[in-house]
Enzyme design. Structure first.
Site, PDB file in Angstrom:
ATOM      1  NE  ARG A  48      14.242   1.336 -17.936  1.00  0.00           N
ATOM      2  CZ  ARG A  48      15.025   2.313 -17.480  1.00  0.00           C
ATOM      3  NH1 ARG A  48      14.842   2.807 -16.278  1.00  0.00           N
ATOM      4  NH2 ARG A  48      15.995   2.785 -18.213  1.00  0.00           N
ATOM      5  CE  LYS A  85      21.294   8.033 -18.988  1.00  0.00           C
ATOM      6  NZ  LYS A  85      21.185   9.281 -18.218  1.00  0.00           N
ATOM      7  CD  GLU A 121      23.720  10.364 -13.419  1.00  0.00           C
ATOM      8  OE1 GLU A 121      22.961   9.411 -13.220  1.00  0.00           O
ATOM      9  OE2 GLU A 121      24.874  10.449 -12.959  1.00  0.00           O
TER      10      GLU A 121
HETATM   11  P1  ATP Z   1      19.479   4.706 -18.245  1.00  0.00           P
HETATM   12  O1  ATP Z   1      19.192   3.435 -17.551  1.00  0.00           O
HETATM   13  O2  ATP Z   1      19.358   4.631 -19.713  1.00  0.00           O
HETATM   14  O3  ATP Z   1      20.743   5.382 -17.807  1.00  0.00           O
HETATM   15  P2  ATP Z   1      18.222   6.457 -16.470  1.00  0.00           P
HETATM   16  O4  ATP Z   1      16.902   6.317 -15.844  1.00  0.00           O
HETATM   17  O5  ATP Z   1      19.335   6.211 -15.564  1.00  0.00           O
HETATM   18  O6  ATP Z   1      18.276   5.630 -17.797  1.00  0.00           O
HETATM   19  P3  ATP Z   1      18.110   9.275 -16.511  1.00  0.00           P
HETATM   20  O7  ATP Z   1      18.981  10.238 -17.202  1.00  0.00           O
HETATM   21  O8  ATP Z   1      18.146   9.225 -15.040  1.00  0.00           O
HETATM   22  O9  ATP Z   1      18.445   7.867 -17.109  1.00  0.00           O
HETATM   23  O10 ATP Z   1      16.628   9.411 -17.033  1.00  0.00           O
HETATM   24  C1  ATP Z   1      15.898  10.612 -17.098  1.00  0.00           C
HETATM   25  C2  ATP Z   1      14.444  10.283 -17.074  1.00  0.00           C
HETATM   26  O11 ATP Z   1      14.103   9.433 -18.164  1.00  0.00           O
HETATM   27  C3  ATP Z   1      14.074   9.549 -15.807  1.00  0.00           C
HETATM   28  O12 ATP Z   1      12.900  10.131 -15.281  1.00  0.00           O
HETATM   29  C4  ATP Z   1      13.854   8.145 -16.250  1.00  0.00           C
HETATM   30  O13 ATP Z   1      12.904   7.510 -15.466  1.00  0.00           O
HETATM   31  C5  ATP Z   1      13.402   8.307 -17.701  1.00  0.00           C
HETATM   32  N1  ATP Z   1      13.746   7.123 -18.480  1.00  0.00           N
HETATM   33  C6  ATP Z   1      14.968   6.578 -18.650  1.00  0.00           C
HETATM   34  N2  ATP Z   1      14.907   5.462 -19.394  1.00  0.00           N
HETATM   35  C7  ATP Z   1      13.602   5.296 -19.723  1.00  0.00           C
HETATM   36  C8  ATP Z   1      12.874   4.321 -20.479  1.00  0.00           C
HETATM   37  N3  ATP Z   1      13.481   3.281 -21.056  1.00  0.00           N
HETATM   38  N4  ATP Z   1      11.531   4.483 -20.597  1.00  0.00           N
HETATM   39  C9  ATP Z   1      10.917   5.524 -20.030  1.00  0.00           C
HETATM   40  N5  ATP Z   1      11.536   6.471 -19.304  1.00  0.00           N
HETATM   41  C10 ATP Z   1      12.861   6.362 -19.144  1.00  0.00           C
HETATM   42 MG    MG Z   2      18.868   7.489 -13.594  1.00  0.00          MG
END
Ligand code: ATP
Ligand code: MG
Length: 558
Positions: free
Chosen positions: A262, A272, A36
């Site tokens: 994760r 983020k 995102e």
């Molecule tokens: P955050 O909680 O940091 O905002 P998010 O999952 O909301 O992370 P996205 O931009 O939606 O952020 O993530 C893109 C991809 O990266 C998704 O498929 C998510 O599952 C993966 N991802 C995000 N954080 C991690 C992590 N700590 N370890 C592994 N994969 C991750």
């Molecule tokens: Mg997300």
């Protein structure tokens, strides 16, 4: 299948291999990385990138980069550009053009209409509070919304009106009609669309209704012919909804969602939202501050793409989760730089040395290897002059036992140069040591001295022919192992006040007047340091400490 040879093994790779072997998977493997655009990528995203692109690579398939852009208020073009740059820098190439979930907004709208026509979705006019109340709890089933049985025609009209802007934010939503008594709360008539009067970075003001993530994601995957939709464990409970959506609309294929744990890294945070707080509240120098666990911060710190990919291979992919030690990430960069980083000398706290028996206007040019174990990396020229600098910490007037450095009437070798013996300590009016007067031994260039033994080897630079630089000595951003585990407290309280020590007036050897921008240097006996393009000026280069030569945190703990 050559997957094994190309990639560290993990359970998802094994699963696909087995499906291929048993003839259950034919055709191309397609994955996607779906960030995102509401922040910069961090080390957790790097794990997901390595996994998604790695799987595609292992099966000669394809991986798409798709922005999951259904929350226009929080997203921006700046984040989109940064994410593209980071994925490319990590060494991956997405298939075709960059994609956006918003590319599919028309199609997603049509699928919503299809669900309404099939009696599988309805427009609900409960307020958010009422909806929460009707939803029930983990222990109690929910109750049907009074709007659940609206006739199809009415739903179609209301949904068209929602789109046409006849209702205000939050006044109505479109919901799937699944099961308000389901033990899985995600299946209790989840919201598919909500009203949001917000301009979108891709679609401008075309829409005032936006689809929810759980509706958008399976459709985007299917429209891109994604075969394996890899996501983190918190989406496990959403998988039944992912499958439900695909089962009830006319999509061209049925992608499969697989979850993995994760990445959590100690001494830092990988959220983020929280990283954004550090930026917004000025706790750091932006998203690419070299202390941030962001890909752009790590790049500025001197991490290489190779070291990050190696780290991701080392930690593997599983369903168990847990927390990875920051020491592993630091180990990965040390190992990579140990074999590749050019060597140089930098005196952090210069102390003047005068070679009393060296001719006043003589200079010599010493030729030193760029890398002692790798002659292919060539040589560098280091001037030797009558006055030199050594580090203040390499001299002790009253040395402790087993002192390996310089002391009065004792000798050391200057790395790659001659052996010298300290004859006199010069102080200023306030008693501070300002100069050492030493005697060099002209017979010792590359040869052991005759009849005495130097204490050790220290690094040095010419005092008259070296470059003035600033050094940012970075350390871990937090001094707490799990800064955000404390539910009451605030993670910001655990910021490490010593995470940045700025040294001005350090001196590097002349060859670094035009430093490399592609790889950190090993400053001998000090650590790895990377030129900072942003902070440097023409007259004063700035170097960031990537990592020390040894893990001082492991020692501190034991
Ligand atoms: P955050 O909680 O940091 O905002 P998010 O999952 O909301 O992370 P996205 O931009 O939606 O952020 O993530 C893109 C991809 O990266 C998704 O498929 C998510 O599952 C993966 N991802 C995000 N954080 C991690 C992590 N700590 N370890 C592994 N994969 C991750
Ligand atoms: Mg997300």
């Amino acid at each position: 299948m050559s997957a094994e040879s190309k990639k560290a093994h993990n359970f998802i790779l094994s699963l696909i291999e087995e499906a291929v072997r048993e003839g259950k998977h034919t055709g191309k493997v397609v994955t996607r990385f779906p960030p995102e655009p509401n922040g910069y990528l961090h080390i957790g995203h790097a794990k997901s990138i390595c996994l998604n692109f790695g799987i595609a690579e292992a099966f000669d398939g394809e991986c798409n980069l798709r922005f999951d852009d259904t929350n226009p208020e929080k997203e921006s073009q700046e984040y989109i550009d940064a994410i593209k740059r980071d994925v490319t820098w990590l060494g991956y190439e997405w298939a075709g053009e960059v994609r956006y979930a918003s590319d599919y907004f028309d199609a997603i709208y049509d699928f919503a209409v299809e669900l309404i026509e099939k009696g599988k979705a309805y427009v609900c006019s409960l307020s958010a509070d009422q909806m929460a109340e009707y939803r029930g709890t983990l222990k109690e089933p929910g109750r049907n919304s009074p709007y659940r049985d609206r006739p199809v025609e009415e739903n179609l009209q209301l949904f068209r009106d929602m789109r046409a802007g006849k209702y205000g934010n939050g006044e109505m939503v479109l919901r799937a009609k699944i099961d308000m008594a389901s033990p899985n709360i995600n299946l209790r008539d989840p919201i598919l669309y909500r009203i949001r009067y917000a301009d979108h970075h891709q679609t401008a003001d075309k829409w005032c209704i936006y689809p929810m993530y759980d509706f958008t994601h399976p459709i985007s995957d299917a429209l891109e012919y994604v075969t394996h939709s890899l996501c983190t464990l918190e989406f496990e409970d959403h998988r039944p909804l992912y499958d439900w959506v695909l089962a009830h609309i006319s999509v061209p294929c049925r992608p499969r969602q697989i979850e993995f744990a994760r990445l959590n890294l100690n001494y830092t945070i990988t959220s983020k939202r929280k990283l954004k707080r550090l930026v917004d509240e000025g706790h750091c120098d932006g998203w690419d501050d070299p202390r941030m666990p962001t890909v752009s911060g790590m790049r500025r710190r001197g991490y290489t793409p190779e070291s990050i990919r190696t780290f991701c291979d080392m930690i593997g992919v599983n369903k168990a989760g847990g927390t990875v030690d920051m020491g592993m990430l630091e180990h990965a960069i040390r190992e990579d730089l140990n074999t590749r980083a050019p060597r140089a000398m930098c005196v952090m706290r210069p102390l003047k040395v005068t070679l009393v028996n060296y001719p006043d206007d003589q200079t010599e040019t010493l030729t030193l290897p760029v890398h002692p174990q790798n002659p292919d990396m060539g040589t560098r020229e280091v001037p030797w002059t009558k006055t030199l600098f050594i580090d203040r910490e390499d001299f002790a007037e009253e040395p402790p036992r087993k002192w390996k450095r310089l002391a009065p009437d004792q000798a050391v070798r200057l790395r790659g140069g001659y052996v010298m013996t300290c004859r006199e300590v010069v102080r200023n009016a306030s008693g501070e040591i300002v100069e050492l007067r030493c005697e060099y031994d002209p017979a010792t260039l590359g040869v052991n001295p005759d009849g005495y033994k130097p204490n050790g080897v220290v690094h040095w630079v010419s005092a008259t022919d070296s470059v003035d630089v600033d050094i940012n000595q970075y350390d871990r951003l937090f001094n707490h192992e799990s800064p955000d585990s404390d539910k009451e407290g605030d993670f910001v309280e655990h910021l490490n006040p010593g995470s940045l020590v700025r040294l001005t007036g350090a001196r590097v050897e002349k060859s670094l007047a035009t430093p490399r921008h592609d790889l950190p240097y090993q400053f001998e006996r000090e650590g790895y340091f990377f030129f900072d393009e942003r902070l440097s000026s023409a007259s004063r280069p700035v170097f960031n400490r990537t990592v020390t030569l040894r893990d001082s945190w492991a020692k501190a703990k034991s």
